[in-house]
Design a protein around this motif. Structure first.
Motif, PDB file in Angstrom:
ATOM      1  N   GLN A 193       0.834  -1.206   0.000  1.00  0.00           N
ATOM      2  CA  GLN A 193       0.000   0.000   0.000  1.00  0.00           C
ATOM      3  C   GLN A 193       0.868   1.254   0.000  1.00  0.00           C
ATOM      4  OE1 GLN A 193      -2.666   0.114   3.349  1.00  0.00           O
ATOM      5  NE2 GLN A 193      -3.179   2.264   3.089  1.00  0.00           N
ATOM      6  N   THR A 194       0.513   2.213  -0.842  1.00  0.00           N
ATOM      7  CA  THR A 194       1.180   3.520  -0.840  1.00  0.00           C
ATOM      8  C   THR A 194       0.480   4.413   0.169  1.00  0.00           C
ATOM      9  OG1 THR A 194       1.792   3.313  -3.164  1.00  0.00           O
ATOM     10  CG2 THR A 194       1.801   5.525  -2.238  1.00  0.00           C
ATOM     11  N   ILE A 195       1.261   5.074   1.009  1.00  0.00           N
ATOM     12  CA  ILE A 195       0.675   5.834   2.107  1.00  0.00           C
ATOM     13  C   ILE A 195       1.436   7.140   2.299  1.00  0.00           C
ATOM     14  CG2 ILE A 195       2.097   4.780   3.917  1.00  0.00           C
ATOM     15  CD1 ILE A 195      -0.517   4.665   5.615  1.00  0.00           C
ATOM     16  N   SER A 196       0.742   8.162   2.741  1.00  0.00           N
ATOM     17  CA  SER A 196       1.363   9.466   2.982  1.00  0.00           C
ATOM     18  C   SER A 196       2.043   9.482   4.345  1.00  0.00           C
ATOM     19  CB  SER A 196       0.305  10.570   2.926  1.00  0.00           C
ATOM     20  OG  SER A 196      -0.271  10.643   1.643  1.00  0.00           O
ATOM     21  N   VAL A 197       3.201  10.122   4.391  1.00  0.00           N
ATOM     22  CA  VAL A 197       3.975  10.232   5.629  1.00  0.00           C
ATOM     23  C   VAL A 197       4.270  11.703   5.888  1.00  0.00           C
ATOM     24  CG1 VAL A 197       6.114   9.601   6.808  1.00  0.00           C
ATOM     25  CG2 VAL A 197       5.010   7.960   5.267  1.00  0.00           C
ATOM     26  N   ASN A 198       4.010  12.145   7.100  1.00  0.00           N
ATOM     27  CA  ASN A 198       4.301  13.526   7.501  1.00  0.00           C
ATOM     28  C   ASN A 198       5.341  13.540   8.603  1.00  0.00           C
ATOM     29  OD1 ASN A 198       1.054  13.505   6.830  1.00  0.00           O
ATOM     30  ND2 ASN A 198       2.087  15.294   6.016  1.00  0.00           N
ATOM     31  N   THR A 199       6.086  14.647   8.670  1.00  0.00           N
ATOM     32  CA  THR A 199       7.131  14.782   9.672  1.00  0.00           C
ATOM     33  C   THR A 199       6.974  16.108  10.410  1.00  0.00           C
ATOM     34  OG1 THR A 199       8.669  15.852   8.151  1.00  0.00           O
ATOM     35  CG2 THR A 199       8.731  13.437   8.263  1.00  0.00           C
ATOM     36  N   GLU A 200       7.548  16.159  11.601  1.00  0.00           N
ATOM     37  CA  GLU A 200       7.554  17.408  12.363  1.00  0.00           C
ATOM     38  C   GLU A 200       8.531  18.405  11.765  1.00  0.00           C
ATOM     39  OE1 GLU A 200       8.357  16.582  16.418  1.00  0.00           O
ATOM     40  OE2 GLU A 200       6.533  15.410  16.738  1.00  0.00           O
ATOM     41  N   VAL A 201       9.621  17.899  11.186  1.00  0.00           N
ATOM     42  CA  VAL A 201      10.666  18.780  10.650  1.00  0.00           C
ATOM     43  C   VAL A 201      10.167  19.530   9.422  1.00  0.00           C
ATOM     44  CG1 VAL A 201      13.007  18.865   9.742  1.00  0.00           C
ATOM     45  CG2 VAL A 201      12.432  17.246  11.548  1.00  0.00           C
ATOM     46  N   TYR A 202       9.464  18.811   8.534  1.00  0.00           N
ATOM     47  CA  TYR A 202       8.924  19.423   7.318  1.00  0.00           C
ATOM     48  C   TYR A 202       7.398  19.294   7.361  1.00  0.00           C
ATOM     49  CZ  TYR A 202      13.783  18.436   6.019  1.00  0.00           C
ATOM     50  OH  TYR A 202      15.148  18.342   5.996  1.00  0.00           O
ATOM     51  N   SER A 203       6.797  20.134   8.166  1.00  0.00           N
ATOM     52  CA  SER A 203       5.359  20.006   8.409  1.00  0.00           C
ATOM     53  C   SER A 203       4.517  20.249   7.158  1.00  0.00           C
ATOM     54  CB  SER A 203       4.932  20.977   9.514  1.00  0.00           C
ATOM     55  OG  SER A 203       5.277  22.316   9.165  1.00  0.00           O
ATOM     56  N   ALA A 204       5.037  21.017   6.209  1.00  0.00           N
ATOM     57  CA  ALA A 204       4.269  21.335   5.004  1.00  0.00           C
ATOM     58  C   ALA A 204       4.546  20.359   3.862  1.00  0.00           C
ATOM     59  CB  ALA A 204       4.576  22.761   4.543  1.00  0.00           C
ATOM     60  N   ASN A 260      14.412  18.001   0.894  1.00  0.00           N
ATOM     61  CA  ASN A 260      13.994  17.908   2.295  1.00  0.00           C
ATOM     62  C   ASN A 260      14.572  16.624   2.892  1.00  0.00           C
ATOM     63  OD1 ASN A 260      11.946  20.232   2.266  1.00  0.00           O
ATOM     64  ND2 ASN A 260      11.186  18.918   0.614  1.00  0.00           N
ATOM     65  N   PRO A 261      15.872  16.639   3.162  1.00  0.00           N
ATOM     66  CA  PRO A 261      16.523  15.399   3.594  1.00  0.00           C
ATOM     67  C   PRO A 261      16.057  14.933   4.976  1.00  0.00           C
ATOM     68  CG  PRO A 261      18.030  17.266   3.767  1.00  0.00           C
ATOM     69  CD  PRO A 261      16.814  17.766   3.070  1.00  0.00           C
ATOM     70  N   LEU A 262      15.731  13.658   5.049  1.00  0.00           N
ATOM     71  CA  LEU A 262      15.356  13.038   6.316  1.00  0.00           C
ATOM     72  C   LEU A 262      16.574  12.378   6.944  1.00  0.00           C
ATOM     73  CD1 LEU A 262      12.052  11.318   5.127  1.00  0.00           C
ATOM     74  CD2 LEU A 262      12.219  13.371   6.557  1.00  0.00           C
ATOM     75  N   LYS A 263      16.550  12.235   8.250  1.00  0.00           N
ATOM     76  CA  LYS A 263      17.624  11.586   8.978  1.00  0.00           C
ATOM     77  C   LYS A 263      17.043  10.498   9.879  1.00  0.00           C
ATOM     78  CE  LYS A 263      20.627  15.677   9.076  1.00  0.00           C
ATOM     79  NZ  LYS A 263      21.614  15.108   8.123  1.00  0.00           N
ATOM     80  N   ALA A 264      17.854   9.484  10.116  1.00  0.00           N
ATOM     81  CA  ALA A 264      17.427   8.421  11.016  1.00  0.00           C
ATOM     82  C   ALA A 264      17.204   8.997  12.417  1.00  0.00           C
ATOM     83  CB  ALA A 264      18.478   7.312  11.057  1.00  0.00           C
ATOM     84  N   GLY A 265      16.143   8.538  13.052  1.00  0.00           N
ATOM     85  CA  GLY A 265      15.811   9.023  14.387  1.00  0.00           C
ATOM     86  C   GLY A 265      14.722  10.069  14.400  1.00  0.00           C
ATOM     87  N   MET A 266      14.447  10.697  13.228  1.00  0.00           N
ATOM     88  CA  MET A 266      13.353  11.671  13.170  1.00  0.00           C
ATOM     89  C   MET A 266      12.006  10.963  13.321  1.00  0.00           C
ATOM     90  SD  MET A 266      14.406  14.265  10.073  1.00  0.00           S
ATOM     91  CE  MET A 266      15.735  15.451  10.251  1.00  0.00           C
ATOM     92  N   TYR A 267      10.996  11.738  13.749  1.00  0.00           N
ATOM     93  CA  TYR A 267       9.656  11.189  13.892  1.00  0.00           C
ATOM     94  C   TYR A 267       8.867  11.352  12.603  1.00  0.00           C
ATOM     95  CZ  TYR A 267      10.338  10.868  18.942  1.00  0.00           C
ATOM     96  OH  TYR A 267      10.804  10.542  20.186  1.00  0.00           O
ATOM     97  N   GLY A 268       8.027  10.377  12.340  1.00  0.00           N
ATOM     98  CA  GLY A 268       7.121  10.440  11.201  1.00  0.00           C
ATOM     99  C   GLY A 268       5.755   9.913  11.608  1.00  0.00           C
ATOM    100  N   THR A 269       4.720  10.431  10.988  1.00  0.00           N
ATOM    101  CA  THR A 269       3.355   9.985  11.289  1.00  0.00           C
ATOM    102  C   THR A 269       2.662   9.554  10.004  1.00  0.00           C
ATOM    103  OG1 THR A 269       2.484  12.246  11.097  1.00  0.00           O
ATOM    104  CG2 THR A 269       3.122  11.491  13.300  1.00  0.00           C
ATOM    105  N   ILE A 270       1.805   8.572  10.146  1.00  0.00           N
ATOM    106  CA  ILE A 270       0.944   8.162   9.041  1.00  0.00           C
ATOM    107  C   ILE A 270      -0.497   8.311   9.490  1.00  0.00           C
ATOM    108  CG2 ILE A 270       2.626   6.567   8.090  1.00  0.00           C
ATOM    109  CD1 ILE A 270       1.023   4.279   9.327  1.00  0.00           C
TER     110      ILE A 270
END
Length: 349
Positions: A217-228, A260-270
């Protein structure tokens, strides 16, 4: 005569005691509160209506590298070259370290000389055996010596290859545990290599929602670092076994972004919307009284509170779907139930 007087006194005392108890009971009964059957209880009500029970749930997880390894040599020796630094980006096959291989090269040279000698002996023995000048066993022994030396040469070449340590995949050097000139042994860590061209987002999903997801399944992922910014991920694994809290791990692969580079340890929400109940007859959660197995609610009929048993279907954070026992448009009590009993007059405030 004395007995008669005593008996009369006892009877009189018992009579006085009984009269006192009856009098006290009547006094207490007069003090007991008796609600006025005509007094109306103030309550708050809402109409039972159709509601969209689609609810978007959010689940939080943390990113981890797609691949992470400790680079450990399969050979030992002095580190002659170490052209890496912490934080450096390396490509697949790039040199990580070069170990001293002089001793192995000397051994390989000696094995190659021995092989050449055995091959020359083989040519001579082949001629001599044909003329019966030497026993055939000498020819066989020479052939075996050649095979043994060839195997030794292969082993030495493999050991020589192991002294050159390269990156098995492209990534970032996150740690370096030795320096040039160090002597390392087989299996000792040299560096740590991390691949974050893709990241794994691992989210624990409760059992009541895990069936809303499926592998691929393809799903959207949001992060606190790049909220937009909305990242796109793909579900690659859903755990077959939950933890003690009945949560199941769901693994999502998310391609990294140069902008918008992500790093290991950052939080993500689905997020995932449960659309099983688009429109349904529902009441606010606070309207329900009784137990989960036997839910009830108060309905206002002809100015009185009527306790009614109902059946519950889908639920959200705000509403209960009512599948049986209630009709659309009926007035349902949402506050003040503690002062109610079946048939009590009420007034909506």
């Amino acid at each position: 005569m004395k007995r008669i007087i005593t008996s009369i006194a006892i009877i009189a005392l018992l009579g006085l005691t009984a009269w006192k108890l009856i009098n006290n009971k009547e006094t207490v009964a007069d003090k007991v509160y008796r609600p006025d059957p005509n007094l109306k209880v103030g309550v708050k009500t809402v109409k039972a209506e159709l509601h969209n029970l689609t609810e978007e749930a959010q689940f939080l997880g943390a990113f981890s590298p797609n691949r992470k390894i400790e680079i450990r040599p399969q050979a030992g020796g002095e580190v002659l070259q170490l052209p890496i630094e912490e934080g450096q980006i390396v490509r697949t096959g790039q040199l990580i370290a070069k170990l001293d291989d002089a001793q192995l090269r000397y051994q390989l040279e000696g094995a190659q000389v021995s092989l050449e000698g055995y091959q020359n002996d083989l040519k001579r023995y082949e001629v001599l055996v044909k003329g019966d000048a030497v026993p055939a066993i000498n020819l066989e022994r020479t052939q075996l010596s050649i095979r043994s030396t060839q195997a030794q040469i292969k082993q030495l070449k493999k050991q020589l290859d192991n002294t050159t340590i390269t990156a098995p995949f492209a990534g970032i050097i996150t740690s370096k545990t030795v320096e040039k000139g160090s002597v390392v042994s087989v299996g000792s860590p040299i560096a740590t290599l991390v691949d974050i061209s893709q990241l794994k987002l691992v989210v624990n999903i409760p059992e009541n929602a895990v069936n809303q997801f499926h592998t691929g399944q393809t799903i959207s992922v949001n992060t606190e670092v790049y909220s937009a910014v909305e990242f796109k991920g793909r579900i690659t694994m859903i755990g077959a076994e939950g933890d003690a809290a009945h949560n199941y791990p769901v693994e999502i692969i998310v391609p990294n972004s140069a902008q918008n580079p992500l790093k290991a340890g950052m939080y993500g929400t689905i997020s995932n919307a449960d659309k099983r109940k688009a429109q349904a007859l529902a009441v606010p959660r606070q309207a329900i009284v009784g137990s989960a197995k036997k839910p009830q609610l108060y309905v206002v009929e002809n100015g009185k509170a009527v306790l009614r048993s109902v059946e519950i279907g889908a639920t959200t954070n705000e509403y209960f779907e009512i599948t049986k026992g209630l009709k659309e448009g009926e007035q349902v009590v949402t506050s003040g139930q503690i002062n109610l009993r079946n048939g009590v007059p009420v007034i909506a405030q």
